[in-house]
Design a protein around this motif. Structure first.
Motif, PDB file in Angstrom:
ATOM      1  N   ALA A   1      -1.043   3.315   6.959  1.00 25.24           N
ATOM      2  CA  ALA A   1      -1.018   2.897   8.362  1.00 25.24           C
ATOM      3  C   ALA A   1      -1.534   4.005   9.272  1.00 25.24           C
ATOM      4  O   ALA A   1      -2.270   3.746  10.231  1.00 25.24           O
TER       5      ALA A   1
ATOM      6  N   ASN B   1       3.924  -5.664   7.392  1.00 26.58           N
ATOM      7  CA  ASN B   1       3.165  -5.131   6.258  1.00 26.58           C
ATOM      8  C   ASN B   1       3.523  -3.684   5.901  1.00 26.58           C
ATOM      9  O   ASN B   1       2.645  -2.829   5.767  1.00 26.58           O
ATOM     10  N   TYR B   2       4.809  -3.457   5.720  1.00 25.32           N
ATOM     11  CA  TYR B   2       5.288  -2.200   5.126  1.00 25.32           C
ATOM     12  C   TYR B   2       6.162  -2.542   3.917  1.00 25.32           C
ATOM     13  O   TYR B   2       7.362  -2.255   3.886  1.00 25.32           O
TER      14      TYR B   2
ATOM     15  N   ASP C   1       2.960   3.621   2.304  1.00 25.42           N
ATOM     16  CA  ASP C   1       2.697   2.644   3.361  1.00 25.42           C
ATOM     17  C   ASP C   1       2.398   3.336   4.688  1.00 25.42           C
ATOM     18  O   ASP C   1       1.526   2.912   5.450  1.00 25.42           O
TER      19      ASP C   1
ATOM     20  N   SER D   1       1.382  -2.778  -1.865  1.00 32.23           N
ATOM     21  CA  SER D   1       1.442  -1.793  -0.789  1.00 32.23           C
ATOM     22  C   SER D   1       0.654  -2.268   0.428  1.00 32.23           C
ATOM     23  O   SER D   1      -0.129  -3.236   0.346  1.00 32.23           O
ATOM     24  N   ARG D   2       0.831  -1.580   1.531  1.00 30.88           N
ATOM     25  CA  ARG D   2       0.107  -1.920   2.754  1.00 30.88           C
ATOM     26  C   ARG D   2      -1.405  -1.841   2.545  1.00 30.88           C
ATOM     27  O   ARG D   2      -2.153  -2.666   3.068  1.00 30.88           O
ATOM     28  N   LYS D   3      -1.850  -0.867   1.765  1.00 27.21           N
ATOM     29  CA  LYS D   3      -3.283  -0.683   1.549  1.00 27.21           C
ATOM     30  C   LYS D   3      -3.876  -1.759   0.650  1.00 27.21           C
ATOM     31  O   LYS D   3      -5.096  -1.920   0.581  1.00 27.21           O
TER      32      LYS D   3
END
Length: 462
Positions: free
Chosen positions: A323, A193-194, A319, A298-300
């Motif tokens: 994290a 998840n990046y 990202d 995006s990761r968020k």
């Protein structure tokens, strides 16, 4: 110990005698007539940067007069290592230890040379640290070594500083201090998840990666450092002109900065739990390059419409910031060569920074002044956030207007930092465009010494 220093304290040392214009006469009053005559004949006035060797009766030089700026500690003798001949020198003056320490740091920073590809026959004078307390001498060598690390990484051409090389540099640093090293490479960035880091770097033949380093006791306050590691930036499909691409080997300067700052933190043994994150990519052009108009996840969870592929650094950072915030560190700092707009605002020799925390802002500014590593706070002006609005995604990766580019970039990053998280964002040049005492032309650390001094002040020595 860097080659520009020595620990000798014997009688063969050459005395460096710093004088300011108004102290020259009082110093001469205590000297033999031959010295006064020599100074007068040489027209030495003690102006900043003036250097005058003083021959003894046998013709051998055992003393050197140097004109210094009374307002500067760090750069007082920063130009001498390039102006003096071979030999080991020591400062002879009544300066307090703090100023002697800063002057020695300036000497070491001025002695820096990047000679990986081209050797030099210039003399290599050394400064003795024997007259400094051991802790201060150690501080000098650690600081000069860490800043040299930053400069070396930035100065290295992209052919030898691609993501895998940057990872190896981080691995070596981790090994030096017994830190835990890890990396996520290529398609595994999607698995873990990046996605934005992967999107920016996927067009390159050098796989993108997230580089991570952890050090210290997890029970200590956590400090997380995030660095932009764009090892070369072509601009992507929104390709840069040739002039804009010429120095893009330095676009991994943010990564170099956090590795240098980590070097200082670990070397000093600060009582913190350190996490370092570097997004290492090449923003290249190929059939797999991300495109203007694409929408990235995006990761968020925020979606990002790509307005400009040359605004890639914030995609790499977002990202990692998301994290990093998942662990709620006590302090989160990121460094990046992010915008030309920041250079327009403060020039190339000041580190622009943004923060959501007043204590951090005051500390960085104050320690920047003390360390002569100037940092200037720019505003997170919330109304400009509207410039990042997108019709089809949560936000755009580039502001809609020609103004306030550094601020809109910072606001983009802030969207990935939770409310209440202490955060500082440094938008830096990472390059000296001209030679100055202690600051040769080429790769440079901006804000690293200020940030370390603030962290040291905040967390104390072990």
């Amino acid at each position: 110990m860097p080659a520009c220093f020595d620990t000798r304290s014997d009688a063969d040392l050459i005395a460096l005698i710093p004088v300011e214009g108004d102290t020259l006469e009082s110093w001469l009053a205590d000297q033999p007539a031959r010295i006064g005559n020599w100074v007068q004949a040489s027209r030495f006035r003690g102006r900043t940067g003036d250097v005058l060797p003083l021959p003894d009766e046998d013709g051998k030089v055992r003393q050197v007069l140097v004109g210094v700026d009374s307002q500067s500690s760090t750069w007082a003798i920063g130009n001498l290592s390039s102006r003096l001949g071979e030999g080991t020198y020591h400062l002879v003056c009544d300066w307090p230890v703090e100023r002697l320490t800063q002057a020695a740091i300036g000497w070491g920073l001025g002695a820096y040379r990047f000679e990986r590809y081209k050797t030099s026959q210039r003399p290599r004078p050394r400064l003795s640290l024997a007259h400094l307390p051991a802790d201060d001498a150690d501080r000098v060598t650690r600081m000069v070594t860490a800043i040299g690390r930053v400069r070396d990484l930035i100065n290295t051409p992209a052919q030898d500083m691609m993501p895998q090389h940057l990872a190896e540099a981080a691995r070596e640093l981790a090994h030096q201090y017994g830190a835990v090293f890890g990396e996520i490479v290529g398609e595994d960035l999607l698995v873990q998840n990046y996605p934005c880091i992967h999107a920016v770097g996927r067009a390159s033949t050098h796989p993108p990666r997230l580089i991570e380093l952890r050090w210290g006791n997890p029970s200590h306050p956590q400090v997380t450092l995030v660095g932009k590691g764009v090892c070369f930036d072509s601009g992507g499909l929104d390709i840069k002109p040739a002039s804009g691409m010429r120095l893009m080997k330095k676009d991994m300067g943010g990564a170099a900065h956090v590795l240098g700052l980590a070097d200082l933190i670990m070397g000093a043994g600060l009582p913190v739990y350190l996490r370092v994150m570097v997004g290492a990519v090449e923003n290249a052009i190929s059939g797999d390059a991300f495109r203007p108009g694409d929408v990235l996840h995006s990761r968020k969870g925020l979606t990002i419409e790509i307005d400009n592929t040359d605004a890639e650094g914030r995609l790499v950072l977002c990202d990692m910031l998301a994290a990093a915030a998942e662990e709620s560190p006590q302090v989160l700092l990121n460094f990046a060569t992010l915008t030309g707009a920041a250079r327009v605002a403060v020039g190339t020799e000041i580190g622009a920074f943004f923060t959501n925390d007043e204590t951090l802002a005051e500390g960085i500014t104050r320690h920047g002044d003390i360390q002569e590593d100037p940092c200037w706070r720019l505003p997170l002006h919330a109304p400009y956030r509207a410039q990042l609005d997108s019709r089809i995604a949560d936000l755009s990766n580039s502001g809609s207007g020609p103004y306030a580019g550094a601020i809109t970039a910072a606001l983009f990053l802030q969207a990935f930092v939770p409310d209440g998280q202490v955060w500082g964002h440094f938008d830096i040049m990472a390059w000296n465009n001209r030679n100055r005492p202690g600051r040769p032309k080429g790769g440079e650390a901006l804000g690293v010494r200020a940030a370390f001094a603030w962290l040291e002040d905040r967390y104390g020595k072990p």
